[in-house]
Design an enzyme around this catalytic site. Structure first.
Site, PDB file in Angstrom:
ATOM      1  N   ILE A 168       7.834  -9.723  10.387  1.00 41.46           N
ATOM      2  CA  ILE A 168       7.166 -10.406   9.348  1.00 41.46           C
ATOM      3  C   ILE A 168       6.242 -11.827   9.919  1.00 41.46           C
ATOM      4  CG2 ILE A 168       7.032 -11.809   7.041  1.00 41.46           C
ATOM      5  CD1 ILE A 168       7.864  -8.827   7.126  1.00 41.46           C
TER       6      ILE A 168
ATOM      7  N   GLU B 215       6.006 -17.638  -8.017  1.00 39.16           N
ATOM      8  CA  GLU B 215       6.508 -18.826  -8.463  1.00 39.16           C
ATOM      9  C   GLU B 215       5.460 -19.854  -9.081  1.00 39.16           C
ATOM     10  OE1 GLU B 215       8.109 -20.212  -4.669  1.00 39.16           O
ATOM     11  OE2 GLU B 215       7.022 -21.909  -4.908  1.00 39.16           O
TER      12      GLU B 215
ATOM     13  N   ARG C 206      16.593 -40.632   3.551  1.00 40.75           N
ATOM     14  CA  ARG C 206      16.972 -39.425   3.356  1.00 40.75           C
ATOM     15  C   ARG C 206      18.423 -39.592   3.696  1.00 40.75           C
ATOM     16  NH1 ARG C 206      14.634 -34.901   6.761  1.00 40.75           N
ATOM     17  NH2 ARG C 206      13.764 -36.714   8.040  1.00 40.75           N
ATOM     18  N   GLU C 207      19.098 -40.880   3.362  1.00 43.70           N
ATOM     19  CA  GLU C 207      20.569 -41.322   3.394  1.00 43.70           C
ATOM     20  C   GLU C 207      21.492 -40.348   3.071  1.00 43.70           C
ATOM     21  OE1 GLU C 207      18.216 -43.226   2.299  1.00 43.70           O
ATOM     22  OE2 GLU C 207      18.392 -45.223   3.005  1.00 43.70           O
ATOM     23  N   LEU C 208      21.391 -39.687   1.930  1.00 45.06           N
ATOM     24  CA  LEU C 208      22.159 -38.721   1.106  1.00 45.06           C
ATOM     25  C   LEU C 208      22.281 -37.440   1.792  1.00 45.06           C
ATOM     26  CD1 LEU C 208      24.152 -38.356  -1.201  1.00 45.06           C
ATOM     27  CD2 LEU C 208      21.972 -37.351  -2.535  1.00 45.06           C
TER      28      LEU C 208
ATOM     29  N   HIS D 154      18.330 -13.445   6.005  1.00 48.18           N
ATOM     30  CA  HIS D 154      19.024 -14.889   5.553  1.00 48.18           C
ATOM     31  C   HIS D 154      20.505 -14.777   6.373  1.00 48.18           C
ATOM     32  CE1 HIS D 154      15.784 -13.831   2.832  1.00 48.18           C
ATOM     33  NE2 HIS D 154      15.541 -15.129   2.921  1.00 48.18           N
TER      34      HIS D 154
ATOM     35  N   GLU E  81       4.386 -17.568  15.735  1.00 49.66           N
ATOM     36  CA  GLU E  81       4.470 -18.676  15.204  1.00 49.66           C
ATOM     37  C   GLU E  81       5.088 -19.996  15.762  1.00 49.66           C
ATOM     38  OE1 GLU E  81       4.666 -18.172  10.999  1.00 49.66           O
ATOM     39  OE2 GLU E  81       4.264 -16.106  10.988  1.00 49.66           O
TER      40      GLU E  81
END
Ligand code: GLN
Ligand code: ZN
Length: 759
Positions: free
Chosen positions: A435, A609, A16-18, A698, A488
């Protein structure tokens, strides 16, 4: 001779270098030169790797610092006015502001790339939209590879898909009317690529797998007529993927391009039609290696498919490649050293898949004998996998076979259950809840990691999680929530947590796939019949409930969401796998109920989805998706209340299906669209109880009491008070405690105030 082809290589890097470089750049830890040099090194490494493997059509411009659709917006200068961009070309600051927003302006929207878990930045158009060449990235990357002696096949997102994937604030704007102004930029790019020495270009038009209107097909005619005219020397490979082209196949075959690429993993049967209808001098690119999954290819049966095409059109008119870009696959299976040899033998990641493409191409060109050993090995693995006792569990299969209608239904209808539950739970009007997750602080994450690595003994970890649960329970009691959750804290991820405890599911160490921008995920691999051994959640939930007399919700992740966010086995229908997961969850729900848990929430954020790309396939999917949810949720007694949660605001078109889930209570994301989604419920009377998300988790912003009251009043215009719940719009794990405390406190105050006025 057939040609070994690739459509796109994962860009993130094996380590995951990018991601690291881009995030360091955002944090001002590295400058643009260092970011660029990491990016360049990755591109080179990927081109070389493909060259060494023997891929002849190697893609370029498949690389991106963030997203290829955003790159296209930059290429054509489609920068929304709010970014105040006036420069000659799109600079890095503007580019990343479009992706992520800045202090002053909100980001562009992000949405799922077709039915994958990759998210792209949605282009924004306005009436009178102008386009001009504003990024030379495709040419730059072509030249960069050419300087290394590799003549790549640059990849562009096609003009029609680019327009159709975009949106506009002005509803009356039909994006296709912008095509005429957009094409000159594409023509310019093609000329420049040609001048730079390109012989091929790959133009992706994935919208060809969707239901298209006549005017979209007309747009294709116009676009490719012009692009072809502009570039007689540059050969275009028109790439389609993710589905059957159906009625778009013939128009696609007629387009004046050199090659049409077909996804023969999703839709193998379209090959027959294609070879019959393809014109004399066109080439077919056969997407025969699964770009969306992790399984080793059966070379023998794949060759049979390819040979059918070769027999009709000859090897000179065949390209062999992956079904779609390998962006959706992890990079290299060799890096997995915790997977056992058998599982590894069944799998192939991007690098291995390219090796398979080269083998298949060689078999076409030099005869099967040339790769006899590889075929034998692949067949042996296929056979071993087919027969493996690790895949087949006859008990599980029998159980699925014996599912009957009764198991897909609660004992009594909602109106009966509701009275029984009301008596048992004794909740006030407008009950308040959350939630599920509470903030995953650095401390929580560290504790989990330490336990995982064996640095913490089980006892210490157990005590730590219990303490977190207790703090969360006390906090919820203090602010006066009505239905509590355990928080959780023991879960890293809502799917991984269950996947790790279910038989038939494996995890990789490095199997990262880009989800969006710098966010990468490591999807579980469902390889065999799924079975639950021990209870998975009861221990923690029961402990949490023991701390309080208020009802505490048991939290499960639903079968569709587990399925949707994993790599799924390809040797049985998805539906079959979903049934198996549902049975495991049904057992878990029964155990929670037996442990005294009165409310069980089964999250299905991924229900929507999972919808197929074409509408005519929706009913079939929705039927089994509803059934598996019912199978998971309806084994409980009438007095156990089932909740579900979904987070996306697009509800209108599947609201009947959501109602058919027959959850006693559903909580849904609504606050971001200012309760707009409630409109769906004005048309359609949702029969059960509902908690439209009352504030946006969010954002760190704490909503005021008045704001929440106003939203609740809006909701009360649509739902009767005895149907309405009060909750945030999703889990709180990404938030910090200070804002969570303040926001939930305000939420409870608002609900209490409104409740007073209702009694
Ligand atoms: N129960 C989960 C949580 O609160 C739901 C997450 C989700 O909807 N994505 O984190
Ligand atoms: Zn959610």
């Amino acid at each position: 001779m057939a040609i070994a082809t690739n459509l796109g290589f994962p860009r993130i890097g094996t380590k995951r270098e990018l991601k690291r470089a881009v995030e360091s750049f955002w944090a001002d830890k590295i400058g643009p030169e260092e970011l660029e040099s990491t990016a360049r090194a990755l591109r080179q490494q990927h081109w070389k790797l493909q060259q060494d493997l023997g891929i002849e059509h190697i893609p370029s411009n498949d690389f991106s610092l963030y997203d290829q659709v955003l790159d296209t917006a930059a290429m054509v200068g489609a920068v929304p006015a709010r970014f105040g961009w006036r420069a000659e070309s799109v600079d890095l600051a503007t580019y990343f502001a479009m992706a992520r927003g800045s202090d002053e302006v909100p980001a562009m929207e992000m949405t799922k790339w077709f039915d994958s878990n990759y998210h792209f930045i949605v282009p924004e158009f306005e009436i009178g939209q102008k386009f001009r060449l504003a990024s030379t990235k495709p040419m730059d990357e072509f030249k960069e590879a050419w300087a290394l002696g590799i003549r790549t096949r640059p990849v562009l997102l096609g003009p029609v898909s680019f327009l159709l994937l975009g949106k506009s604030r002005e509803e009356e704007l039909d994006p296709l009317t912008l095509l005429d102004g957009l094409l000159p930029v594409y023509e310019d790019v093609l000329y420049r690529l040609m001048d730079s020495g390109a012989e091929w270009v790959q133009i992706d038009e994935p919208v060809l797998a969707l239901d298209l209107h006549q005017n979209a097909l007309a747009a294709f005619d116009m676009a490719y007529g012009r692009l072809n005219g502009a570039t007689n020397k540059l050969k275009i490979c028109l790439a389609t993927y993710f589905g059957d082209l159906r009625e778009n196949l013939v128009p696609a075959l007629r387009m004046p391009v050199a090659v049409l690429h077909l996804d023969l993993i999703r839709a193998p049967h379209q090959l027959d039609r294609a070879v019959r209808q393809v014109s004399e001098n066109s080439i077919l690119s056969l997407g025969v290696i699964d770009g969306r999954n992790v399984w080793r290819t059966n070379l023998d049966s794949t060759l049979e498919l390819i040979e059918k095409a070769v027999a009709r059109v000859g090897p000179d008119r065949i390209l062999i490649g992956p079904s779609c870009s390998l962006l959706h696959c992890p990079i290299d299976l060799e890096l997995e050293d915790t997977l056992d040899e058998e599982l590894k033998g069944w799998m192939a990641f991007a690098r291995q898949k390219l090796g398979e493409i080269v083998m298949l191409t060689r078999a076409v060109n030099d005869g099967r004998g040339a790769i006899a050993e590889a075929i034998a090995e692949s067949s042996a693995w296929a056979e071993r996998r087919r027969r493996s006792s690790r895949i087949h569990n006859s008990q599980v299969k029998d159980r699925v076979a014996n599912v009957d209608e009764k198991m897909l239904k609660r004992k009594s209808p909602f109106r009966v259950r509701r009275e029984i539950q009301r008596a048992r739970l004794n909740l006030p009007l407008l009950p308040t809840t959350t939630i599920g997750s509470f903030p995953q602080t650095a401390e929580v994450r560290k504790a989990r990691a330490a336990f995982r690595k064996g640095e913490w003994p089980a006892g210490r970890y157990e005590a730590f999680v219990k303490e977190e649960i207790e703090k969360a329970v006390r906090f919820q009691e203090e602010i006066g929530l009505d239905v509590l959750v355990h928080g959780e804290f023991e879960r890293n991820d809502m799917v991984e947590y269950f996947g790790e405890q279910l038989e038939g599911i494996a995890f990789t160490q490095n199997g990262w796939v880009q989800s969006y921008g710098t966010r990468c995920i490591k999807p579980p691999v469902i390889y065999g019949d799924v079975r639950r051994g021990e209870p998975m959640t009861v221990h923690w939930i029961k402990y949490a409930q023991s701390l309080t007399t208020r009802p505490l919700k048991g939290m499960l992740t639903g079968p569709i969401t587990i399925l949707q966010w994993s790599f799924v086995r390809d040797d049985q229908p998805r539906r079959e796998t979903a049934y198996q997961i549902a049975l495991a969850l049904r057992d878990e729900a029964a155990d929670l109920e037996a442990a005294g848990i009165r409310i069980i929430q089964i999250d299905e954020p991924a229900l929507r989805e999972g919808l197929p790309l074409c509408r005519h396939e929706w009913p079939e999917y929705l039927k089994w998706a509803i059934d598996v949810f019912l199978l998971a949720s309806s084994g409980v007694r009438d007095d156990t209340q089932i909740h579900t949660h979904m987070c996306y605001s697009e509800f209108n078109d599947i609201i009947e299906a959501i109602a058919a889930l027959d959850a006693d209570v559903i909580s849904i994301e609504a606050s971001r669209s200012d309760m707009e989604l409630l409109n769906a419920f004005v048309r359609f009377q949702y029969p059960n109880e509902i908690g439209p998300g009352i504030y946006d988790i969010h954002s760190p912003r704490v909503p005021s009491v008045d704001e929440i009251k106003a939203l609740l009043r809006k909701a009360l215009n649509v739902f009767r008070p005895e149907r309405l719940w009060v909750n945030p719009d999703c889990g709180l794990k990404t938030r910090g405690w200070p804002e969570v405390r303040a926001a939930l406190h305000n939420m409870v105050v608002a609900a209490n105030a409104l409740r007073e006025t209702l009694i």
